[in-house]
Design a protein around this motif. Sequence first.
Motif, short mmCIF file in Angstrom:
data_model
loop_
_atom_site.label_atom_id
_atom_site.label_comp_id
_atom_site.label_asym_id
_atom_site.label_seq_id
_atom_site.Cartn_x
_atom_site.Cartn_y
_atom_site.Cartn_z
N GLY A 171 0.84 -1.19 0.00
CA GLY A 171 0.00 0.00 0.00
C GLY A 171 0.87 1.24 0.00
O GLY A 171 2.10 1.16 -0.06
N PRO A 172 0.25 2.43 0.11
CA PRO A 172 1.00 3.69 0.04
C PRO A 172 2.08 3.84 1.12
O PRO A 172 3.16 4.36 0.85
CB PRO A 172 -0.08 4.76 0.20
CG PRO A 172 -1.35 4.10 -0.21
CD PRO A 172 -1.20 2.65 0.17
N ASP A 173 1.80 3.38 2.35
CA ASP A 173 2.78 3.53 3.43
C ASP A 173 4.04 2.72 3.15
O ASP A 173 5.16 3.22 3.29
CB ASP A 173 2.18 3.11 4.77
CG ASP A 173 1.11 4.06 5.26
OD1 ASP A 173 1.04 5.18 4.72
OD2 ASP A 173 0.35 3.69 6.17
N SER A 174 3.86 1.46 2.77
CA SER A 174 5.03 0.62 2.50
C SER A 174 5.76 1.08 1.24
O SER A 174 6.98 0.99 1.15
CB SER A 174 4.64 -0.86 2.40
OG SER A 174 3.58 -1.04 1.49
N LEU A 175 5.02 1.64 0.27
CA LEU A 175 5.66 2.20 -0.93
C LEU A 175 6.60 3.33 -0.52
O LEU A 175 7.73 3.41 -1.00
CB LEU A 175 4.60 2.71 -1.91
CG LEU A 175 5.14 3.49 -3.12
CD1 LEU A 175 6.03 2.63 -3.99
CD2 LEU A 175 4.00 4.08 -3.93
N ALA A 176 6.14 4.19 0.37
CA ALA A 176 6.97 5.31 0.83
C ALA A 176 8.22 4.79 1.54
O ALA A 176 9.32 5.33 1.37
CB ALA A 176 6.16 6.22 1.76
N LYS A 177 8.08 3.73 2.33
CA LYS A 177 9.23 3.17 3.04
C LYS A 177 10.23 2.54 2.07
O LYS A 177 11.45 2.68 2.24
CB LYS A 177 8.76 2.12 4.06
CG LYS A 177 8.04 2.72 5.25
CD LYS A 177 7.54 1.64 6.20
CE LYS A 177 6.76 2.25 7.36
NZ LYS A 177 6.20 1.22 8.25
N VAL A 178 9.73 1.84 1.05
CA VAL A 178 10.62 1.25 0.05
C VAL A 178 11.34 2.35 -0.72
O VAL A 178 12.55 2.27 -0.96
CB VAL A 178 9.84 0.32 -0.91
CG1 VAL A 178 10.69 -0.07 -2.11
CG2 VAL A 178 9.36 -0.92 -0.17
N ARG A 179 10.61 3.39 -1.08
CA ARG A 179 11.22 4.50 -1.81
C ARG A 179 12.31 5.16 -0.96
O ARG A 179 13.38 5.49 -1.46
CB ARG A 179 10.14 5.51 -2.20
CG ARG A 179 10.67 6.58 -3.11
CD ARG A 179 9.56 7.30 -3.86
NE ARG A 179 9.20 6.51 -5.03
CZ ARG A 179 7.95 6.23 -5.37
NH1 ARG A 179 6.94 6.64 -4.66
NH2 ARG A 179 7.70 5.52 -6.44
#
Length: 197
Positions: A171-179
């Motif tokens: 989701g958006p939160d994990s996407l931000a962490k990966v980025r």
Amino acid sequence: MDVTLHLAQDSEADALLSRSPLAALVGMLLDQQVPMEWAFKGPWTIAQRMGTDDLDAHEIATTDPESFAALLSAKPAVHRYPGSMAKRIQQLCQYLVEHYDGDASAVWRDVRTGKELLSRLESLPGFGRQKAQIFLALLGKQLDTHPTGWREAAGPYGDPDSFRSVADITGPDSLAKVRAHKQEMKAAAKAAKSAGQ
């Protein structure tokens, strides 16, 4: 596949990734030198432009190469390098037709060990070790594919509770962490290069 992926951050594109093993493989192939969401939206864009709701390895493999390249190049382009990626996607589909009768899921279905799965993924056109390990981690973490030793075969991408790659995006939160992780890695590499000069 009975899981909903959230890699494109677009409901229709993610629905295709979730139901189509070929779409997931093509998205992984496209995931280089463009934002992750752009790469994983690519399979849906290709399907729409081909006038279908799914991707078919046989159809893509036999499409005229110039026509397929033009399809990927139409604005907005599917990738920063649509011509070379069109060629790679066709090579991937031709390989799947030749070795797996066009069934992408057969690459990982019934595989007994993570080592064997990694070897199969590395044999796919356009998949080097890192891309193969990331896709293996995606299969293990989100697509319920757990051959013996899959985490070890996936290397650091198989680590639980990590945010290193698309395998960890839910989701958006994990996407931000990966980025953020990717930016940290780039900064560290740049600093190491500067220190070595």
